[in-house]
Each structure stands twice: as structure tokens, then as C-alpha cells.
Scaffold this motif. Structure first.
Motif, short mmCIF file in Angstrom:
data_model
loop_
_atom_site.label_atom_id
_atom_site.label_comp_id
_atom_site.label_asym_id
_atom_site.label_seq_id
_atom_site.Cartn_x
_atom_site.Cartn_y
_atom_site.Cartn_z
N THR A 97 -0.43 -13.13 -8.69
CA THR A 97 -0.08 -14.50 -9.07
C THR A 97 1.43 -14.65 -9.22
OG1 THR A 97 -0.54 -13.85 -11.36
CG2 THR A 97 -2.19 -15.21 -10.26
N GLU A 141 -2.29 -17.86 -6.25
CA GLU A 141 -3.07 -16.65 -6.52
C GLU A 141 -3.71 -16.13 -5.24
OE1 GLU A 141 -5.91 -16.02 -10.13
OE2 GLU A 141 -7.12 -16.87 -8.53
N GLN A 167 -0.95 2.12 -0.69
CA GLN A 167 -1.52 0.78 -0.92
C GLN A 167 -0.58 -0.08 -1.78
OE1 GLN A 167 -3.51 3.25 -0.32
NE2 GLN A 167 -5.43 2.53 0.51
N ALA A 168 0.35 0.57 -2.48
CA ALA A 168 1.31 -0.18 -3.30
C ALA A 168 2.71 0.22 -2.85
CB ALA A 168 1.11 0.12 -4.78
N HIS A 210 0.52 -4.90 -3.05
CA HIS A 210 0.41 -4.40 -4.42
C HIS A 210 -0.90 -3.68 -4.65
CE1 HIS A 210 4.09 -6.43 -5.90
NE2 HIS A 210 3.88 -7.09 -4.77
N GLN A 211 -1.89 -3.95 -3.84
CA GLN A 211 -3.17 -3.25 -3.97
C GLN A 211 -3.84 -3.15 -2.58
OE1 GLN A 211 -4.59 -4.35 -7.65
NE2 GLN A 211 -6.27 -2.93 -7.78
N SER A 222 4.04 6.48 -4.55
CA SER A 222 3.12 7.61 -4.39
C SER A 222 1.90 7.22 -3.58
CB SER A 222 2.64 8.11 -5.75
OG SER A 222 3.73 8.39 -6.57
N VAL A 223 1.56 5.95 -3.57
CA VAL A 223 0.34 5.50 -2.93
C VAL A 223 0.70 4.42 -1.91
CG1 VAL A 223 -2.00 4.72 -3.38
CG2 VAL A 223 -0.68 5.74 -5.21
N ASP A 246 -6.90 -10.94 -2.83
CA ASP A 246 -7.01 -9.48 -2.71
C ASP A 246 -7.38 -8.88 -4.07
OD1 ASP A 246 -4.46 -10.39 -3.61
OD2 ASP A 246 -3.70 -8.36 -3.46
N GLY A 247 -7.50 -7.57 -4.11
CA GLY A 247 -7.91 -6.90 -5.34
C GLY A 247 -7.02 -7.20 -6.52
N SER A 248 -5.72 -7.22 -6.29
CA SER A 248 -4.80 -7.48 -7.42
C SER A 248 -4.72 -8.97 -7.73
CB SER A 248 -3.40 -6.94 -7.11
OG SER A 248 -2.78 -7.70 -6.11
N SER A 249 -5.26 -9.82 -6.84
CA SER A 249 -5.18 -11.27 -7.04
C SER A 249 -3.82 -11.69 -7.58
CB SER A 249 -6.29 -11.76 -7.99
OG SER A 249 -7.54 -11.52 -7.43
N LYS A 274 2.45 -10.69 -14.13
CA LYS A 274 2.96 -9.31 -14.11
C LYS A 274 4.25 -9.21 -13.30
CE LYS A 274 1.80 -6.03 -11.25
NZ LYS A 274 2.42 -5.57 -9.99
#
Lengths: 341, 451
Positions: B243, B235, B112-113, B138-139, B109-110, B238-241, B303
Motif C-alpha cells: 500500500t 493497494e 523475492q524481495a 516486496h514479496q 538475501s531472498v 500480491d501477497g504483500s498487498s 510500511k
């Protein structure tokens, strides 16, 4: 016998020189630097900072910071797949989510994830979507407590903390649902399929089991525009089906004009869809709401520049200081003209 | 069904390409006698009619004196060209704009991901143009100021270390060509055919030359614990960092911290200014915008190691840490959503790769897997890199099903869909390496099918 020894010494000398030390390159990290970046939390809770948060506090934070994407109960799927659902009290006993065996059920995050540390770690490092790493340690505990409560893993009055999180792990619905019994971790692992390189008359006939449904031919846009117009092949013209057109049309057939390029380059599309509410309202909805209003340009310019909340719900839109006046004007004029894309 | 092995280099020239290879063979055998002359006259009439009807054939319908593109000199032959450096960076010809990265509608839907797929249907060789390298974030992606970027190494090390880009670019460097494939490549096709072209079935795949520092160099500089340090966490900044956990055995073998890609710095979408390169391992582990490496004695269950990138098996168990990309291949031209311009000769071409080593052989079938023929492998054939294969084919106008099948140097043979589903069912999402089938219809249109 002698030659290899001589050669061996020579090789060792070369290696020593090469590895001598990388003088002047890099430096030791300070403890404060390591603490600032080493935020990961392992399944054995190594790295988990002390703190606590209640289900009650978590619910409040959830509605404010998380529900616009994930739904009030973690069950929404309009932006991301649902977080909560399809786990049972029996799963909490067995530690293996039964709906994963059956198939058909939506695979929610809580049904898949095996370790509670993973949820703590990811909320802390990556959430909320548009402001990662803005939550305090206690807020992370509280939001996680609310999620665990939605999944009926902890009761309504629970206060999650570094002291009791290991007990919660023992109630994670899919804690026994992972296997590492496969050959894809090590390079010499054993494969699980065993095809052979037969060359002649390998089977009687080739039966087609599945082919692309007619309605999907144009779902990815006009394929004649996705291939060269010379060479051994051409793209097949595939007019897009009316219903599924917007997304494909936006990405496939038009070079984005200046306004849409500005929106994409400045992260606006992370929260606003063209025709679909995401975190914030769709651009088309904004255009509709302010259509024909005399002060649309000044009002929206201020909103974009300074941010704000209230017109479309409580989620605040952050200020956008990086945009130039000309860029803001382009965006606002585009909105005033109906946000056509 | 329509396979016909011929010698390399034999080419049916336009406009004669409507001639059936069978007919040519007969002429060779019997000579050009009156029966066959009569046939040829009829064929010319039929072909001219077909050419008038089909716009594709216009270029072939040359007037009596010759091709106007030869007889009338074009503007680029009769004018002064543009000066050097009028486009200081350079860009593809304006005629190449159809081949770009594209999202697949409905996947996310977005944006950015989401994913933007590489247009494999029009690409050559084993290197992906940097601007067409697939994207999966992912972000969202960031454009990091390289002078403010840092790489930290901590965990089970004698000295936690910090490196600037200045530092990293002073260290001994290596350049390596490797493939990069998302673990979810071909995910949409596990249960049935879902998307029309190779861009969407296989386009989370790229091949590049990466330049950087061997991870072993950095870990030694930090004095890592060789005994207990069996895992490495990478790691992102970025925003989602993001890992991911990597096995130390793989890390020490050939993993890099890379800043260069195809002779220039990494593109922002691909991790500028620093990314992990983990040859043979799924793309999600090639952490972009790399800021930190931590040596540990246990895996992290990040995650993307539990709720994503774990392969769901028919018994409801999820295979965790399925990391190596097994051998896979696909024909990129002709492929789904394309149409052959005519009967006659084609160079069927595609890509093969394996995360376990080198491609040993690629076989191609024109009859849906009944009979197979060994393809030619273009050089170089490198470990954990894309390998380009080609095979000659004369299409006689009959329906055909094209497939490719790779065999790697461990002896592993790429599986059929039936074999893969027997073991893993249809809900795995990740690591679909089944043999791809393209059906060629009598019209010349190629479509995605599964056999």
C-alpha cells in the motif's frame, strides 16, 4: 465577447456527452466485498478490527511462524534486516530514537517506524512471508504484543487489544521522528539543494573523493559479459573474487539449467537458498544430507509433492501440487547429483 | 581537461583513428609537408604494432585487398533465410544476450524481495524494452488471471465500485510516455562509490508508454468526496498487498490505472494486468497488480512510508512522504566498467529526467566539472519522461572525467555530491540525484568515481 460564450457552451455540451455515464461499465461493490478487501489500518486506528492477544501467546506464535526469518528475538539479519534493537527506555520517553542521530547503529524496524498501526497493518496483510493473510486477528495482536515486549515498550504480562493500542502509540520509540518539512510531497515544493549552471572555470580542479575499490571490481560479475561485443565500447573483463562468487556466478554467467529454472518458477527459492538456509534448508544441505541414500528419489519426491516438517525444524513446507511428475523428478535427480549450480 | 568541441558529423574513420586530432589540425594548417609525412609513416608502424597486440584491433587490420567481411560474402548473404513467424513472439538477436536484467549481489538475501537492474549501458532512446524493465518486488511476482482480477474503489466515495478488466478496457483510454524510477535508485552510492556500472548505479530506472484510464475518470464514476478526499491509498493484489498513499492533487493531475505498456499488456513482473502510473513520483507508489483504491482524509503511514522509503537526515529525523523524483541525469555510454575501443570520436550519450516537469537542458563536462558544454537533446522531450541527450567528444587518450548535469523547466540544477551531502548527509538511502562521474583512464577503461 460573444464568440467565447458560444464556444463555452459548445465545450460544455461536449463534456456532458463525454461524461454522460459509462453505461454498463463497472458496478457498485457490496458491503461484504468491501469488508473482504478493505483491511488497511490507519494511524488513527480507522480500520482496526476488535480483538486482543497476549505477549505470552505471541511468543509461541513467533517461534512457530516468524523466528526462522527474523530470529527468536526479532534481531536476526540473515534474511531480512533486524526488527528489534537499538532503542532505549529514554527513546520511549522522548519519542525520537537517539541511535538514528548518531549513525553507525543498525537501523531496526522498531527504531524507524513511527506508528504502531503500521506494524499491525503489515503483519496482518503480508506476514508470514510464505503464507500472507493466514493469521487470525487475535494472532496479529499477539505477535505484535510479543514484538513490542521485545522492544520493552510493553511489559511481559501485557495483553494488546483495540482498547489499549492507542496508549501503546504514546510509547513508540520513534513516534516523533518523522518530518514532512521538505519540498518533495508537492510538485511545486521548494528544493533543498541549490546548484547553479556555471559553464566555464567553475572550480580550480576536479579532486576524486571516492573510487571503486579493487576488490569490488568483480563483485557484480564479469563486466565483459554485461556489454555488447561490438560498438564504441567493450565491457572490461573482471574475474569475480573467489569469496563473493556464488551469487554473482549464479545470476551472471550461466543460463539457469532446467532444475534451477523450475525452482525459480515455482517459488521454491523464496524459502530455499542454493547454499544458504533461508526459511527452509539450502538445496546443497539437502543434497549433502541425503547423499548416497538408496531411497533418495522416492523420499524427496514425496516430500516435495506432499510437503511436511520435522527433518529440518518445525516450519512446515507446503505441498506443491502444481509441479508435474517430470519436474519433481528433475529436481530430485539434481539434488541426488549434489545440487550443483 | 580533454574536452574538445568539434562540429557534429566529423568522424575519424578506422584505421586512421590513432591519429591525434592535434596532428590533423596541424596538417590542415600547414599542409601535408615532409615533416608530417614522416610522422605519419611512424604512426602507421606504431599503429600496426598496436593492432597486432590488441585483439580489439583485429577487425581494423584489413589485408591489402580489403576487408574479408566484404570480400568473402557471409552465409546470411548466400543462403535462404528463415520463414515468417518461426518465432511468433520474437526475441532479441542471439548476439544481444549480454544485456539482461541483473541482481546486485549482497543487496538482498531472498530474490523475492530484491531488485533486478535495467542494463542502461547498452540502451538507446527513451523507451525501455519491456523485457528489460527493472524489477523490484516486496514479496515476489505473480501471474494474475486477468479474467479474475478486480479493481475496487472505496472510502470517501458516494458509491464503492468494482471493475473487471472487461470494464476498464471499455473506458476512455490515454497513452502516455513516462519515466519510472525507484526512490532507492543510486542508494548504494550515498556514502562512497560501491558498484562498478551504470546498470547498478542507476538501473532502477525505466521509460515506457503506458496505456490505461485516467484515475480522475474512475474517481468521478465513484463520486469521490472532492473536499475531504485529499489522499488516495493504492493497494496491490500480491501477497504483500503493498500500500502507498498518494496526494489527491497529483492523482487528479495525471495518474493512470494502466494495463498497457509499450503497445502490449503489462509484463507480469511489472504488475500485469493492472498497475498504477504516478508520473514524476517514486516507483514504490506505482502499485503493481493494483486491486484497490481508497479515498481518505488522512495519509496511511504504510510500511513503505515509515520503516522504508523515509529519508534519514543528519539530525536523525526521517523525511516522510518524500515522493517527487527530483531532476537527475547520467551518462550511459561511455560509462563504468566499459573500455573505449580506441582514441578518436565518440557520441557521448545519456538520460535525463525530472519529476517536476520537462528537461530544459543537459550540460556535459569532460574535466570533472570545471567546464561544461550544452548537449543535444533528442526529440521528443516530454514531461516526466526520460530525455535522451548526446554530445560529440574526441578522446585524445588523456585521462578524463565525464559528468552530466540536468536543468529542468523549474530552473532546478542537478546537485553535486558535496551539495547533496551538505543538506542530507550520507544515510538517506533514498532520493540520491547527485551528478555521476565516470573516470576515463589512459587505457580507455572507464570507472565509477565521485568528485
Amino acid at each position: 465577447m460573444r464568440l467565447p460564450i458560444v464556444f463555452g457552451c459548445f465545450a460544455a455540451a461536449v463534456t456532458l456527452t463525454a461524461q454522460a455515464d459509462y453505461a454498463g461499465v463497472g458496478r457498485d461493490a457490496t458491503p461484504a466485498e468491501v469488508a473482504a478487501w478493505d483491511i488497511d489500518v490507519r494511524p488513527d486506528f480507522l480500520g482496526l478490527p476488535p480483538g486482543s492477544g497476549s505477549v505470552e501467546d505471541g511468543e509461541e506464535l513467533w517461534i512457530e511462524k516468524c523466528s526462522s526469518c527474523h530470529g527468536d528475538f526479532g534481531d536476526a539479519n540473515h534474511v531480512f534486516p533486524p526488527l528489534i534493537g537499538n532503542t532505549t527506555t529514554e527513546d520511549i520517553e522522548t519519542g525520537h530514537v537517539a541511535s538514528l542521530k548518531k549513525g553507525g547503529a543498525v537501523r531496526t524496524t522498531i527504531a524507524k517506524v513511527s506508528t504502531v498501526s503500521t506494524l499491525w497493518d503489515f503483519i496482518n496483510r503480508a506476514m508470514p512471508w510464505n503464507a500472507p493473510k493466514s493469521l487470525s486477528t487475535d494472532q496479529v495482536y499477539a505477535i505484535l504484543a510479543y514484538l513490542l515486549n521485545l522492544a520493552e515498550i510493553v511489559p511481559n504480562d501485557y495483553v494488546l487489544s483495540n482498547e489499549n493500542i492507542a496508549e501503546v502509540q504514546q510509547r513508540m520509540p520513534n513516534r516523533n521522528g518523522m518530518t514532512r518539512d521538505h519540498g518533495m510531497w508537492t510538485i511545486d515544493g521548494k528544493p533543498d539543494t541549490h546548484n547553479t549552471a556555471c559553464m566555464k572555470n567553475c572550480k580550480k580542479e576536479a579532486t576524486i573523493l571516492s573510487s571503486l575499490p579493487d576488490y569490488a571490481r568483480g563483485a557484480n560479475g564479469d563486466l565483459s559479459k554485461q556489454n555488447r561485443e561490438y560498438g564504441p565500447v567493450r565491457g572490461v573483463p573482471t574475474p569475480e573474487p573467489g569469496a563473493a562468487a556464488p551469487a554473482a556466478a549464479a545470476t551472471d554467467d550461466k543460463t539457469p539449467g532446467p532444475p534451477t529454472a523450475i525452482l525459480a518458477a515455482n517459488g521454491c527459492t523464496g524459502c530455499h537458498g542454493m547454499d544458504q538456509k533461508v526459511v527452509g534448508p539450502a538445496f546443497s544441505h539437502v543434497a549433502e544430507k541425503y547423499h548416497g541414500q538408496a531411497d533418495i528419489v522416492s523420499r524427496l519426491s514425496g516430500r516435495i509433492r506432499n510437503g511436511g516438517s520435522g527433518s529440518w525444524g518445525s516450519i512446515p513446507m507446503p505441498p506443491q501440487p502444481q509441479l508435474t511428475d517430470a519436474e519433481i523428478q528433475t529436481i530430485v535427480e539434481w539434488l541426488a547429483a549434489g545440487a550443483k549450480h | 581537461m580533454t574536452s574538445k568541441k568539434i562540429r557534429p558529423g566529423r568522424l575519424l574513420k578506422a584505421p586512421e583513428s590513432f591519429l591525434d586530432p592535434q596532428f590533423i589540425a596541424e596538417v590542415k594548417q600547414h599542409g601535408f609537408d615532409e615533416t608530417r609525412r614522416a610522422f605519419l609513416r611512424k604512426s602507421f608502424l606504431a599503429a600496426s604494432a598496436a593492432l597486432t597486440a590488441a585483439p580489439l584491433g583485429e577487425a581494423l587490420a584489413a589485408p591489402a585487398q580489403g576487408d574479408p567481411d566484404i570480400l568473402n560474402l557471409p552465409p546470411w548473404t548466400t543462403t535462404l533465410g528463415k520463414p515468417v513467424a518461426s518465432r511468433p513472439y520474437g526475441s532479441p538477436a542471439k548476439y544481444e544476450m549480454n544485456l539482461v536484467r541483473r541482481e546486485s549481489p549482497g543487496l538482498a538475501s531472498v530474490s523475492q524481495a530484491s531488485v533486478a537492474f535495467t542494463p542502461l549501458q547498452g540502451m538507446f532512446g527513451i523507451i525501455t524494452a519491456s523485457g528489460l524493465h527493472y524489477e523490484r518486488h516486496h514479496q515476489g511476482w505473480e501471474e494474475i488471471d486477468p479474467s479474475r482480477h478486480r479493481l475496487m474503489i472505496n472510502g470517501l466515495v458516494k458509491r464503492p465500485r468494482v471493475y473487471t478488466m472487461d470494464d476498464l478496457m471499455r473506458l476512455p483510454s490515454v497513452s502516455r510516455i513516462h519515466f519510472l524510477e525507484c526512490g532507492a535508485n543510486s542508494a548504494m552510492e550515498w556514502g562512497n562509490v560501491a558498484v562498478p556500472t551504470v546498470q547498478y548505479t542507476h538501473g532502477m530506472l525505466s521509460g515506457s508508454e503506458f496505456t490505461g484510464v485516467l484515475l480522475s475518470t474512475l474517481l468521478e464514476d465513484a463520486g469521490f468526496d472532492r473536499k475531504r478526499g485529499q489522499y488516495l491509498l493504492a493497494e496491490g493484489a500480491d501477497g504483500s498487498s503493498m500500500t502507498r498513499t498518494l496526494p489527491m492533487e497529483r492523482v487528479l493531475d495525471d495518474c493512470l490505472v494502466a494495463y498497457g505498456m509499450n503497445g502490449e499488456m503489462l509484463r507480469p513482473e511489472n504488475g500485469y494486468p493492472l498497475r498504477l502510473v504516478a508520473p514524476g513520483i517514486q516507483g514504490v507508489s506505482w502499485v503493481k497488480w493494483l486491486r484497490r483504491l481508497e479515498v481518505g482524509d488522512k495519509p496511511w503511514n504504510a510500511k513503505d512510508e515509515t520503516s522504508q522509503y523515509a529519508d534519514l537526515m543528519p539530525d536523525g529525523m526521517q523525511r516522510q512522504y518524500a515522493t517527487i523524483q527530483e531532476a537527475k541525469s547520467v551518462i550511459t555510454s561511455p560509462s563504468g566498467g566499459q573500455k573505449l575501443i580506441d582514441k578518436g570520436f565518440y557520441n557521448v550519450t545519456g538520460l535525463a529526467w525530472t519529476g517536476r516537469g520537462k528537461v530544459k537542458r543537459v550540460d556535459v563536462s569532460f574535466d570533472g566539472g570545471i567546464n561544461w558544454h550544452a548537449a543535444r537533446l533528442e526529440q521528443p522531450v516530454l514531461p516526466k519522461a526520460l530525455t535522451r541527450f548526446n554530445i560529440d567528444w574526441v578522446w585524445n587518450g588523456a585521462p578524463a572525467i565525464l559528468q552530466s548535469r540536468v536543468i529542468d523547466d523549474t530552473g532546478f540544477v542537478q546537485p553535486t555530491y558535496t551539495q547533496l551531502r551538505e543538506v542530507r548527509g550520507t544515510r538517506s538511502v533514498y532520493h540520491n540525484n547527485a551528478i555521476q562521474s565516470w573516470k576515463v583512464a589512459e587505457s580507455g577503461e572507464v570507472s565509477n568515481v565521485q568528485v
